[in-house]
Design a protein around this motif. Sequence first.
Motif, PDB file in Angstrom:
ATOM      1  N   UNK A 112       0.820  -1.207   0.000  1.00  0.00           N
ATOM      2  CA  UNK A 112       0.000   0.000   0.000  1.00  0.00           C
ATOM      3  C   UNK A 112       0.856   1.261   0.000  1.00  0.00           C
ATOM      4  N   UNK A 113       2.131   1.143   0.296  1.00  0.00           N
ATOM      5  CA  UNK A 113       3.098   2.233   0.220  1.00  0.00           C
ATOM      6  C   UNK A 113       2.848   3.355   1.223  1.00  0.00           C
ATOM      7  N   UNK A 114       2.038   3.106   2.263  1.00  0.00           N
ATOM      8  CA  UNK A 114       1.889   4.116   3.316  1.00  0.00           C
ATOM      9  C   UNK A 114       3.143   4.096   4.199  1.00  0.00           C
ATOM     10  N   UNK A 115       3.595   5.282   4.579  1.00  0.00           N
ATOM     11  CA  UNK A 115       4.875   5.425   5.275  1.00  0.00           C
ATOM     12  C   UNK A 115       4.673   5.896   6.720  1.00  0.00           C
ATOM     13  N   UNK A 116       5.776   5.953   7.426  1.00  0.00           N
ATOM     14  CA  UNK A 116       5.800   6.544   8.765  1.00  0.00           C
ATOM     15  C   UNK A 116       6.162   8.024   8.626  1.00  0.00           C
ATOM     16  N   UNK A 117       5.280   8.879   9.085  1.00  0.00           N
ATOM     17  CA  UNK A 117       5.481  10.333   8.954  1.00  0.00           C
ATOM     18  C   UNK A 117       6.434  10.831  10.035  1.00  0.00           C
ATOM     19  N   UNK A 118       7.680  10.432   9.917  1.00  0.00           N
ATOM     20  CA  UNK A 118       8.693  10.798  10.897  1.00  0.00           C
ATOM     21  C   UNK A 118      10.054  10.691  10.225  1.00  0.00           C
ATOM     22  N   UNK A 119      11.009  11.452  10.709  1.00  0.00           N
ATOM     23  CA  UNK A 119      12.366  11.358  10.165  1.00  0.00           C
ATOM     24  C   UNK A 119      12.961  10.004  10.514  1.00  0.00           C
ATOM     25  N   UNK A 120      13.920   9.615   9.692  1.00  0.00           N
ATOM     26  CA  UNK A 120      14.518   8.295   9.895  1.00  0.00           C
ATOM     27  C   UNK A 120      15.213   8.188  11.244  1.00  0.00           C
ATOM     28  N   UNK A 121      15.887   9.243  11.656  1.00  0.00           N
ATOM     29  CA  UNK A 121      16.604   9.192  12.932  1.00  0.00           C
ATOM     30  C   UNK A 121      15.625   8.964  14.083  1.00  0.00           C
ATOM     31  N   UNK A 122      14.497   9.668  14.030  1.00  0.00           N
ATOM     32  CA  UNK A 122      13.494   9.509  15.084  1.00  0.00           C
ATOM     33  C   UNK A 122      12.882   8.107  15.058  1.00  0.00           C
ATOM     34  N   UNK A 123      12.662   7.598  13.843  1.00  0.00           N
ATOM     35  CA  UNK A 123      12.090   6.250  13.721  1.00  0.00           C
ATOM     36  C   UNK A 123      13.044   5.206  14.278  1.00  0.00           C
ATOM     37  N   UNK A 124      14.311   5.316  13.954  1.00  0.00           N
ATOM     38  CA  UNK A 124      15.281   4.348  14.466  1.00  0.00           C
ATOM     39  C   UNK A 124      15.413   4.445  15.983  1.00  0.00           C
ATOM     40  N   UNK A 125      15.304   5.653  16.524  1.00  0.00           N
ATOM     41  CA  UNK A 125      15.366   5.811  17.977  1.00  0.00           C
ATOM     42  C   UNK A 125      14.189   5.110  18.649  1.00  0.00           C
ATOM     43  N   UNK A 126      12.991   5.265  18.045  1.00  0.00           N
ATOM     44  CA  UNK A 126      11.810   4.595  18.609  1.00  0.00           C
ATOM     45  C   UNK A 126      11.945   3.078  18.486  1.00  0.00           C
ATOM     46  N   UNK A 127      12.476   2.604  17.361  1.00  0.00           N
ATOM     47  CA  UNK A 127      12.655   1.169  17.167  1.00  0.00           C
ATOM     48  C   UNK A 127      13.605   0.581  18.201  1.00  0.00           C
ATOM     49  N   UNK A 128      14.633   1.313  18.539  1.00  0.00           N
ATOM     50  CA  UNK A 128      15.594   0.813  19.528  1.00  0.00           C
ATOM     51  C   UNK A 128      15.001   0.768  20.931  1.00  0.00           C
ATOM     52  N   UNK A 129      13.961   1.564  21.177  1.00  0.00           N
ATOM     53  CA  UNK A 129      13.352   1.588  22.506  1.00  0.00           C
ATOM     54  C   UNK A 129      12.202   0.593  22.639  1.00  0.00           C
ATOM     55  N   UNK A 130      11.778   0.010  21.527  1.00  0.00           N
ATOM     56  CA  UNK A 130      10.654  -0.930  21.582  1.00  0.00           C
ATOM     57  C   UNK A 130      11.081  -2.210  22.289  1.00  0.00           C
ATOM     58  N   UNK A 131      10.179  -2.739  23.104  1.00  0.00           N
ATOM     59  CA  UNK A 131      10.450  -3.981  23.841  1.00  0.00           C
ATOM     60  C   UNK A 131       9.234  -4.886  23.753  1.00  0.00           C
ATOM     61  N   UNK A 132       9.518  -6.197  23.693  1.00  0.00           N
ATOM     62  CA  UNK A 132       8.470  -7.222  23.649  1.00  0.00           C
ATOM     63  C   UNK A 132       7.512  -7.035  22.475  1.00  0.00           C
ATOM     64  N   UNK A 133       8.035  -6.529  21.362  1.00  0.00           N
ATOM     65  CA  UNK A 133       7.220  -6.410  20.163  1.00  0.00           C
ATOM     66  C   UNK A 133       6.160  -5.343  20.216  1.00  0.00           C
TER      67      UNK A 133
END
Length: 641
Positions: A474-495
């Motif tokens: 569907x090509x819908x994206x995350x409306x956030x900068x890549x740096x912010x997205x990677x920071x959130x991904x690193x903080x995610x726990x237990x899926x």
Amino acid sequence: MTENGEDSPVHQSCQVSGKGDSVVSDSRPPKTSTEGAKEHNNALTVTATNTEAEISPYQPQPPSQPRLSKFSKTGSVEETVRTRRLRNSQESLSDPTETGSSTDSLRDDQTAPARAGLILGSAATVGKNQDSNARPRSAVTRGSPVFRDRGSSLSEYERRPPSQQSEPTDHHVRSTKVRLSPVQATGPLPALEKSFASASLRVANRIDRDCLDYAVLAREKLGERLHRNLSDSRLLENMGSDSASVNSMRSTYSVLSPIRPQDVRNRSFLEGSVLGSGALLGAEELDRYFPDRRVGIYVATWNMQGEKGLPANLDDLLLPTDSEFAQDFYIIGVQEGCPDRREWETRLQETLGPYYVMLYAAAHGVLYLTVFVRRDLIWFCSEVEHGTVTTRIISQIKTKGAVGITFTFFGTSFLFITSHFTSGDAKVYERILDYNKIVEALALPKGLPDTNPYRSTPSDVTTRFDQVFWFGDFNFRLSKDRIDVETIMNRTANGDMGPLLEHDQLCKEMNDGSIFKGFQEAPIHFLPTYKFDIGCDIYDTTSKQRTPSYTDRILFRSRQADDIKVVKYTSCSSIKTSDHRPVIGAFQVKLRPGRDNIPLGAGQFDRGLYLEGIRRRITRELKRREAMKNQSSSSTICAIS
């Protein structure tokens, strides 16, 4: 002679007995009925004493002779008929011309005088009872020693070993007629098994334990073997099996219920019609195959990036190891598919094996949609229809758009759509336009009946079917900068991907009601599936530095609430030949009985594809075994050296 001019029963019995070869005629004057009865009882006592030790408890006993009525009159016609019937039965016991009779062993075991006395005594007893109202008691009664002696009909001579038997002329007592020995058990009877296979067909979607890919698991649990109908006998080694499958093949029961002729004669005009319960797709048939009335649906979507090379193994895509059950339907949607579509379908057939057949396949440019079904369920599928829609300005360019396939299974209609929307981080509006064009322009169904036309909307194709699955890129994206997205991904726990999904464009538009009206999505517990470097788990390292996003999704809707239950929703991280990771979903979908107005597909499938896939499967297994054999041989050589 009696007063009526007929021979007395005693005299006639003596004449009848004279026909036998082993009954000696008696020239003595006839005795009274009392004396005959006494002699008869003495003969029975002697016979019972001599044969009591040889009685076999497993020998059948003949039924008793019919008893004469208490109220019969002397000289009546009925009494005369019954007396003659008794004489005829006695003649059959003493007539040597009755070849093959089951009474041979009875005749030959008794000596001639004893049998003559038996017949004379029986006849005398009948004659005596003709002049009284007392009920006669024939010697041929239930429990009589004469009939119980049939279990020991072999003489002492015949019980000897063949080496100890002399010439037949030395034993004049034996009959010259060939006799059959009584049937006896040669050994102890086998004990009944404690487990029995069900007579109804099990379609609980369990992976067949005799499937080659799962032989190890079956071997650890059961250690049994099962022969399969594969063309090469070399594949039959070390193949485990499920005990229920083995017992079901050995069982004398059938899934088909017997039909009595009277039921066919008493046919009803409603039987098998659109309103009858006996319809081919009706409730009775549905409950036989799906007692819980739920079917397993497996959906996979993958943007292949147009790569020519396919993964070496598709098992992780279609048969993940963490799934206990295989599903009834496999629907695979591909965007930017490989150039050789037939090769892709063959690889799918090779992976799913002989238990599945390709029900239908459709394409729109590089959009591929393929439907596989369990082979034993194909008879309940209707004719299949498909439609395509392009979302490009120039219709000849078929890289963006949608392809849909629809069919009815029992009484439930299904619609599967795979699509590829406009790409670009900021082109949310264009993607909404793509969705609106598809739901309006996808012309389905064409000839299949609508199972619930009162809830259909002409402007939305998804409202015309009971169960709808829409999946793709569907090509819908995350409306956030890549740096912010990677920071959130690193903080995610237990899926927990909730913090990421707060910036997901598709979730926002669905909550606003501007797209995918009435659709749902299972909770997401996997990382973004776009965009990766080929062959690794690193997100885009090119100059564009694209933001990781959830572009690949699986959505669903149903006319009735809670008809679709999510079993699994995840990504396949082991396939790394594209910049997208495949997304897979397993669902349990509610089924409803059908009517006979649904046009069935008559079990049609792509047989050529099926045979080619099985041939490749066998060839792959033989190569694997040959490699293992060579490896073990080389290991042995190294150990010796």
